[in-house]
Design an enzyme around this catalytic site. Structure first.
Site, mmCIF file in Angstrom:
data_model
loop_
_atom_site.group_PDB
_atom_site.id
_atom_site.type_symbol
_atom_site.label_atom_id
_atom_site.label_comp_id
_atom_site.label_asym_id
_atom_site.label_seq_id
_atom_site.Cartn_x
_atom_site.Cartn_y
_atom_site.Cartn_z
ATOM 1 N N CYS A 85 1.673 -0.867 2.188
ATOM 2 C CA CYS A 85 0.913 -1.591 3.202
ATOM 3 C C CYS A 85 1.112 -0.851 4.520
ATOM 4 O O CYS A 85 2.260 -0.670 4.958
ATOM 5 C CB CYS A 85 1.467 -3.011 3.298
ATOM 6 S SG CYS A 85 0.776 -4.000 4.635
ATOM 7 N N CYS A 196 -5.660 1.328 5.596
ATOM 8 C CA CYS A 196 -5.217 0.039 5.056
ATOM 9 C C CYS A 196 -5.360 0.143 3.548
ATOM 10 O O CYS A 196 -6.390 0.630 3.053
ATOM 11 C CB CYS A 196 -6.086 -1.083 5.611
ATOM 12 S SG CYS A 196 -5.884 -2.660 4.739
HETATM 13 N N1 DGL Z 1 -3.066 -3.838 2.916
HETATM 14 C C1 DGL Z 1 -2.475 -3.910 4.181
HETATM 15 C C2 DGL Z 1 -2.465 -2.646 4.972
HETATM 16 O O1 DGL Z 1 -2.408 -1.602 4.392
HETATM 17 C C3 DGL Z 1 -2.511 -5.190 4.959
HETATM 18 C C4 DGL Z 1 -3.829 -5.849 5.157
HETATM 19 C C5 DGL Z 1 -3.663 -7.200 5.852
HETATM 20 O O2 DGL Z 1 -2.997 -8.071 5.277
HETATM 21 O O3 DGL Z 1 -4.183 -7.350 6.959
HETATM 22 O O4 DGL Z 1 -2.493 -2.643 6.166
#
Ligand code: DGL
Length: 287
Positions: A85, A196
């Site tokens: 993440c 993301c």
């Molecule tokens: N998948 C996540 C990232 O890479 C987080 C997305 C979220 O929960 O806003 O930032």
């Protein structure tokens, strides 16, 4: 204060697994590369769907959730954590490494460095979450690698929720992406960074909107390679004849996660629901 003193830990049920965490299904875009590159590893995946999206949350909150999940995974036997993440990596990586000094922790960042090397127009688009784009870690990345290029950023508000709802090709997803990408293309951007981990799942749509001649960069294969390197260096790799496996945990709805995982990974995976307790810092199995 260090939390990973082995003497404090009960006998783990998934000893020797890799723990992978995200706010939701986004980290599965990293996990699929971990599975491909490290087929003998047992994987634990944690989706913090009770708290999704992380993107608009203050960094202190994301740090507390990330520490709670890391503790939970370590106590179930995780030998290494992959923070799959960008938002949690930006907010919590240093904090987690301080808190869990004996536990190897692999994080990630938007692929600004490779984008700066690749662009021919000198113009790059970064699609990330608000929290990632506002972080010190991202500012440092930009200062280091984006000196000679023009960077167009967008926090893609609402995109994570559409992907969590499985709307990978819905009209509203297309409309949102067009709103984000069209001005970038008009400005001459020839390289898009997926900042993301949810966004690789809408890559086909993005490719269609951006058209040929625009490169799209996903750091997930590099994160999997880095994980393999750390496992080798620390002599933590699974024996090559071990059969890999995957078990998922969610702080949201287990059936919903199983259904979406089946769609995104092409196979169903056993899923356990857990609940946050103690002001969101401790996790308990749902009875
Ligand atoms: N998948 C996540 C990232 O890479 C987080 C997305 C979220 O929960 O806003 O930032």
């Amino acid at each position: 204060m260090a939390e990973d003193d082995a003497t404090l830990l009960p006998v783990p049920e998934h000893a020797g697994a890799l723990g992978v965490l995200d706010s939701g299904v986004g980290g599965l875009s990293v996990l699929r590369h971990l599975r491909a590159q490290l087929p003998a590893e047992r994987l634990l995946y944690f989706a913090d769907q009770a708290h999704i999206p992380y993107g608009p949350r203050p960094p202190e909150e994301v740090r507390a959730f990330s520490a709670g999940i890391t503790r939970f995974l370590q106590r179930r036997g995780a030998k290494l954590i992959v923070v799959a993440c960008n938002t949690a990596s930006a907010a919590a990586l240093d904090f987690l490494r301080e808190r869990f000094p004996r536990l190897p922790i692999v994080g990630m960042e938007p692929a600004v460095k490779p984008a700066a090397a690749l662009t021919r127009s000198g113009k790059v688009g970064v699609l990330a979450t608000p929290s990632t784009l506002n972080s010190h870690r991202y500012a440092a990345l930009m200062a280091r690698f984006a000196g000679g290029i023009e960077v167009h950023e967008d926090p893609c508000v609402g995109l994570v929720q559409l992907i969590e709802a499985g709307k990978l090709d819905a009209p509203e997803t297309r409309a949102l992406l067009q709103r984000v990408v069209d001005p970038m293309l008009a400005a001459g951007v020839d390289t898009l960074v997926l900042g993301c981990t949810h966004y690789p799942f809408i890559r086909p749509l993005l490719e269609e909107i951006a058209g040929e001649g625009v490169a799209i960069l996903d750091p997930a294969p590099a994160v999997a390679r880095q994980t393999a390197n750390v496992l080798q260096q620390r002599q933590l790799a699974a024996p090559p004849d071990q059969t890999g496996s995957l078990h998922c945990f969610t702080s949201g709805d287990a059936e919903q996660l199983t259904a979406l995982t089946a769609r995104l990974l092409g196979s169903r995976c056993p899923t356990t629901a857990v609940r946050w307790a103690g002001q969101g810092v401790k996790l308990r199995r749902v009875p």
